[in-house]
Design an enzyme around this catalytic site. Structure first.
Site, PDB file in Angstrom:
ATOM      1  CB  ALA A 130       7.819  60.282 -19.914  1.00 37.11           C
ATOM      2  CB  SER A 132       4.296  54.962 -25.074  1.00 38.09           C
ATOM      3  OG  SER A 132       4.009  53.656 -23.965  1.00 38.09           O
ATOM      4  NE  ARG A 245       9.404  51.178 -32.729  1.00 32.74           N
ATOM      5  CZ  ARG A 245       8.467  52.628 -32.712  1.00 32.74           C
ATOM      6  NH1 ARG A 245       7.877  53.183 -33.658  1.00 32.74           N
ATOM      7  NH2 ARG A 245       8.039  53.327 -30.839  1.00 32.74           N
ATOM      8  CG  HIS A 340       9.659  21.037 -22.843  1.00 32.92           C
ATOM      9  ND1 HIS A 340       9.528  21.806 -23.304  1.00 32.92           N
ATOM     10  CD2 HIS A 340      11.070  20.928 -22.274  1.00 32.92           C
ATOM     11  CE1 HIS A 340      10.698  22.355 -24.401  1.00 32.92           C
ATOM     12  NE2 HIS A 340      11.481  21.697 -23.836  1.00 32.92           N
ATOM     13  CD  GLU A 365      13.897  50.635 -28.575  1.00 30.64           C
ATOM     14  OE1 GLU A 365      14.645  50.398 -29.983  1.00 30.64           O
ATOM     15  OE2 GLU A 365      14.514  50.752 -27.576  1.00 30.64           O
TER      16      GLU A 365
END
Length: 384
Positions: A130, A132, A245, A340, A365
């Site tokens: 479980a 989302s 959020r 870089h 989240e």
């Protein structure tokens, strides 16, 4: 239209967070990433400087400020180092539920220790099957007299092995007709018999932040540890996510800004073909695009947070901010590493760590797909 230009007080908070993070995090960041833990010293320092519980009312030990102020702190922490930023920013993770739905006794008991550095908390929501879909959570809580008896397994739990207490999302009413009326939020102290947490190691990023698997084997807590109304856990967590959020969006902006800072420093110093990289138009275009994405995401977040602080919770705008900030974090860190070159691929260069850290913002989240679904429903409604 709500204005969200920063006040002098907010700029002072932002500057204080920047000075603390920029001054202290570099001393520990690389070692914390390798050891996969945050030094306890930093937890104490952050609390002493007043960064924990900024949005708590003063009667519970907080500063009586808002979510925007907390976002400013989180952004600066992640700008300095995402792993340490997540560790320190998540000390109060789950407190929104107590503030929104807790009793006065619960607020007085559990919130003040978070602000002083005496306690750390978390929220145990996700389960192996479980993620989302939190309405599918199977961890059970059965009322036995004046106690809840809780059994189940939670995964990817922030602060799982170091928290003093967690708010656990439990199945309390499996026979309720609607699947959104079957769960409740129950506070569990981690020193109770039957509670076990195992640290998850080898994460791709934010390694300094504690993440664990939590097993609850008939853990007993008082019936009074119920947060809010029985059977309202799903709705409570939806409101909870509308606050947290915002914090996660600040994380995405922070990691992006930190990576951009490093990219600008590098292209100014690095020479190719006898000229600084910064003198090449292609490089300038990249920097311009990165800076614009960061500023756009930041503006959207500040507006969403300012609205919440003004009493308007716009779930569509919050989802937009979280999704855009996550994508910005990933895209900007990718471009920063690209600028870089080979040096960015080495662990001794901090941009490598930022690149690894950024991805989580698009996952926890509420995944970016979930956020887009929320936005779409807000724009076009529910089809059919």
């Amino acid at each position: 239209m709500t204005q969200f230009a920063l006040t002098p007080e907010q700029r002072d908070i932002q500057q204080a967070a920047r000075e603390f993070a920029q001054g202290e995090f570099p001393k520990y960041a690389r070692e914390a990433d390798e050891a996969e833990e945050c030094p306890r010293k930093l937890y104490r320092q952050a609390a002493e400087l007043g960064f924990q519980g900024l949005f708590f009312p003063e009667e519970y030990g907080g500063a009586g400020l808002g979510y925007l102020e907390f976002c400013l702190v989180v952004e600066e922490f992640w700008r300095a180092d995402p792993g340490l930023g997540q560790a320190l920013g998540s000390v109060v993770f789950g407190s929104d539920l107590i503030l929104l739905y807790g009793t006065e006794e619960q607020k007085q008991r559990y919130l003040p220790p978070l602000t002083t550095g005496e306690a750390i908390m978390g929220a145990a929501i996700t389960e192996p099957d479980a993620g989302s879909d939190i309405s599918a959570a199977r961890t059970t809580a059965v009322l036995d007299g004046d106690e809840w008896v809780i059994s189940g397994t939670k995964i990817f739990i922030t602060n799982g092995t170091i928290a003093n207490f967690l708010i656990v999302y439990c199945l309390t009413d499996p026979e309720a007709p609607g699947r959104h009326g079957r769960h409740s939020c129950i506070l569990v102290e981690t020193d109770r018999p039957g509670f076990q947490a195992t640290k998850l190691k080898g994460k791709m990023g934010i390694r300094a932040s504690d993440t664990a698997e939590v097993v609850l084997d008939e853990v007993r807590v008082p019936a009074t540890n119920l947060i809010g109304t029985r059977g309202e856990g799903f709705r409570q967590f939806m409101e909870f996510f509308n606050r947290t959020r915002l914090h996660v969006a600040a994380q995405g902006i922070g990691v992006a800004q930190g990576a951009l800072d490093k990219a600008v420093r590098h292209v100014r110093q690095r020479e190719q073909f006898g000229r600084p990289l910064a003198s090449f138009q292609g490089v300038q275009f990249k920097i311009a695009e990165m800076a614009t994405r960061v500023e756009a995401a930041r503006s959207l977040l500040y507006r969403a947070a300012a609205l919440v602080d003004a009493g308007t919770v716009d779930h569509r705008l919050i989802a937009m901010a979280k999704w855009l900030a996550g994508e910005t974090g990933v895209r900007v860190t990718d471009e920063a590493l690209q600028l870089h070159g080979g040096y960015g691929y080495l662990a001794e260069n901090d941009v490598e760590r930022f690149y690894r850290d950024a991805k989580i913002v698009e996952i926890y989240e509420g995944t970016k797909e979930v956020e887009k679904q929320i936005v779409a429903r807000g724009v076009i409604g529910r089809p059919g």
